[in-house]
Design a protein around this motif. Structure first.
Motif, PDB file in Angstrom:
ATOM      1  N   LYS A   1       0.708  -1.180  -0.103  1.00 47.43           N
ATOM      2  CA  LYS A   1       0.159   0.207  -0.094  1.00 47.43           C
ATOM      3  C   LYS A   1       0.788   1.146  -0.013  1.00 47.43           C
ATOM      4  N   ILE A   2       2.083   1.201   0.699  1.00 47.32           N
ATOM      5  CA  ILE A   2       2.616   2.346   0.886  1.00 47.32           C
ATOM      6  C   ILE A   2       3.487   2.789  -0.651  1.00 47.32           C
ATOM      7  N   PHE A   3       3.841   1.525  -1.302  1.00 45.85           N
ATOM      8  CA  PHE A   3       4.432   1.862  -2.620  1.00 45.85           C
ATOM      9  C   PHE A   3       3.406   1.862  -3.717  1.00 45.85           C
ATOM     10  N   ASP A   4       2.335   1.711  -3.506  1.00 47.63           N
ATOM     11  CA  ASP A   4       1.196   1.850  -4.523  1.00 47.63           C
ATOM     12  C   ASP A   4       0.057   2.612  -3.915  1.00 47.63           C
ATOM     13  N   PHE A   5       0.196   3.703  -3.337  1.00 46.11           N
ATOM     14  CA  PHE A   5      -0.901   4.324  -2.615  1.00 46.11           C
ATOM     15  C   PHE A   5      -2.120   4.550  -3.218  1.00 46.11           C
ATOM     16  N   ASN A   6      -1.949   4.968  -4.455  1.00 39.43           N
ATOM     17  CA  ASN A   6      -3.156   4.938  -5.383  1.00 39.43           C
ATOM     18  C   ASN A   6      -3.944   3.744  -5.491  1.00 39.43           C
ATOM     19  N   GLY A   7      -3.057   2.628  -5.453  1.00 41.95           N
ATOM     20  CA  GLY A   7      -3.856   1.178  -5.352  1.00 41.95           C
ATOM     21  C   GLY A   7      -4.566   1.067  -4.346  1.00 41.95           C
ATOM     22  N   ALA A   8      -3.823   1.459  -3.019  1.00 43.40           N
ATOM     23  CA  ALA A   8      -4.379   1.354  -1.697  1.00 43.40           C
ATOM     24  C   ALA A   8      -5.888   2.148  -1.618  1.00 43.40           C
ATOM     25  N   LEU A   9      -5.689   3.398  -2.245  1.00 36.50           N
ATOM     26  CA  LEU A   9      -7.159   4.325  -2.323  1.00 36.50           C
ATOM     27  C   LEU A   9      -7.940   3.629  -3.136  1.00 36.50           C
ATOM     28  N   ALA A  10      -7.667   3.022  -4.437  1.00 35.76           N
ATOM     29  CA  ALA A  10      -8.560   2.194  -4.879  1.00 35.76           C
ATOM     30  C   ALA A  10      -9.156   1.056  -4.200  1.00 35.76           C
TER      31      ALA A  10
ATOM     32  N   ALA B   1     -11.745   2.245  -1.579  1.00 33.11           N
ATOM     33  CA  ALA B   1     -12.824   2.628  -2.310  1.00 33.11           C
ATOM     34  C   ALA B   1     -13.702   1.484  -2.703  1.00 33.11           C
ATOM     35  N   HIS B   2     -12.994   0.571  -3.478  1.00 33.38           N
ATOM     36  CA  HIS B   2     -13.791  -0.844  -3.846  1.00 33.38           C
ATOM     37  C   HIS B   2     -14.608  -1.493  -2.745  1.00 33.38           C
ATOM     38  N   PHE B   3     -14.107  -1.342  -1.378  1.00 29.47           N
ATOM     39  CA  PHE B   3     -15.004  -1.888  -0.458  1.00 29.47           C
ATOM     40  C   PHE B   3     -15.662  -1.138   0.355  1.00 29.47           C
ATOM     41  N   GLY B   4     -15.889   0.175  -0.320  1.00 25.68           N
ATOM     42  CA  GLY B   4     -16.800   1.195   0.327  1.00 25.68           C
ATOM     43  C   GLY B   4     -16.383   2.043   1.615  1.00 25.68           C
ATOM     44  N   LEU B   5     -15.158   1.901   1.750  1.00 19.08           N
ATOM     45  CA  LEU B   5     -14.253   2.586   2.886  1.00 19.08           C
ATOM     46  C   LEU B   5     -14.000   4.165   2.547  1.00 19.08           C
ATOM     47  N   HIS B   6     -14.775   5.129   3.016  1.00 19.10           N
ATOM     48  CA  HIS B   6     -14.661   6.449   2.829  1.00 19.10           C
ATOM     49  C   HIS B   6     -14.303   7.224   4.149  1.00 19.10           C
ATOM     50  N   PRO B   7     -13.570   8.189   4.291  1.00 19.32           N
ATOM     51  CA  PRO B   7     -12.788   8.575   2.996  1.00 19.32           C
ATOM     52  C   PRO B   7     -11.665   7.585   2.904  1.00 19.32           C
ATOM     53  N   ALA B   8     -11.338   7.380   1.363  1.00 18.22           N
ATOM     54  CA  ALA B   8     -10.244   6.277   1.170  1.00 18.22           C
ATOM     55  C   ALA B   8      -8.830   6.376   1.804  1.00 18.22           C
ATOM     56  N   GLY B   9      -8.573   7.854   1.809  1.00 20.62           N
ATOM     57  CA  GLY B   9      -7.197   8.157   2.365  1.00 20.62           C
ATOM     58  C   GLY B   9      -7.006   7.928   3.967  1.00 20.62           C
ATOM     59  N   PHE B  10      -7.955   8.157   4.465  1.00 18.47           N
ATOM     60  CA  PHE B  10      -7.979   8.012   5.900  1.00 18.47           C
ATOM     61  C   PHE B  10      -7.638   6.548   6.183  1.00 18.47           C
ATOM     62  N   PHE B  11      -8.759   5.756   5.580  1.00 14.83           N
ATOM     63  CA  PHE B  11      -8.637   4.278   5.961  1.00 14.83           C
ATOM     64  C   PHE B  11      -7.601   3.473   5.255  1.00 14.83           C
ATOM     65  N   ALA B  12      -6.720   3.958   4.266  1.00 14.05           N
ATOM     66  CA  ALA B  12      -5.670   3.692   3.610  1.00 14.05           C
ATOM     67  C   ALA B  12      -4.536   3.829   4.821  1.00 14.05           C
TER      68      ALA B  12
END
Length: 147
Positions: free
Chosen positions: A43-52, A55-66
């Protein structure tokens, strides 16, 4: 009734020493926590993937949850491997695993087929992983006294 326990041989002394060795315990705890170390690093090395993923699992805000998942998994894993409040880290990872499993692996909602079979297998593997963390916590709390 005959007691067959005396006919079962105990493991050799060498095997007992190897299994009980601190290096073996550390390696086993690292293996148990491997997904909770690899996942946050990915997730650290692919933070955009972590955000996706969030979001895929409905966790918002995605940045906070990541960020929360990254910090949580690395911290709890460090607790388990280091022995600092190992029981707390193990129980936290057990609860997290159960929660994540019911969010991400809802095989009962899937159509029959390969994807459902793979999700079903992963679901029950994760239940076993959660159970292993409970055993680690119990062992730590009782210091292996067989309580």
């Amino acid at each position: 009734m005959t007691d067959h326990s005396s006919s079962i041989q105990r493991p050799s002394t060498l095997l007992s020493r190897v299994i009980a060795a601190p290096a073996t315990r550390t390696a086993a705890l690292l293996a148990l926590c491997a997904a909770y170390i690899q996942g946050p690093l990915t997730k650290i090395f692919d933070f955009n993937g972590a955000l996706a993923e969030m979001a895929h699992f409905g966790l918002h805000p995605a940045g906070f949850f990541a960020v929360a998942v990254i910090v949580f998994e690395l911290t709890a894993s460090a607790m388990v491997v280091s022995g600092f409040l190992r029981w707390a880290g193990a129980l936290a990872l057990s609860g997290f695993t159960l929660l994540a499993t019911f969010i991400a692996l809802r095989f009962w909602e899937m159509a029959p087929g390969m994807d459902r079979m793979m999700a079903t297998n992963a679901f029950f593997e994760h239940l076993g992983l959660a159970g292993a963390f409970v055993i680690v916590a119990a062992f730590d709390l009782t210091k292996g006294e067989g309580k």
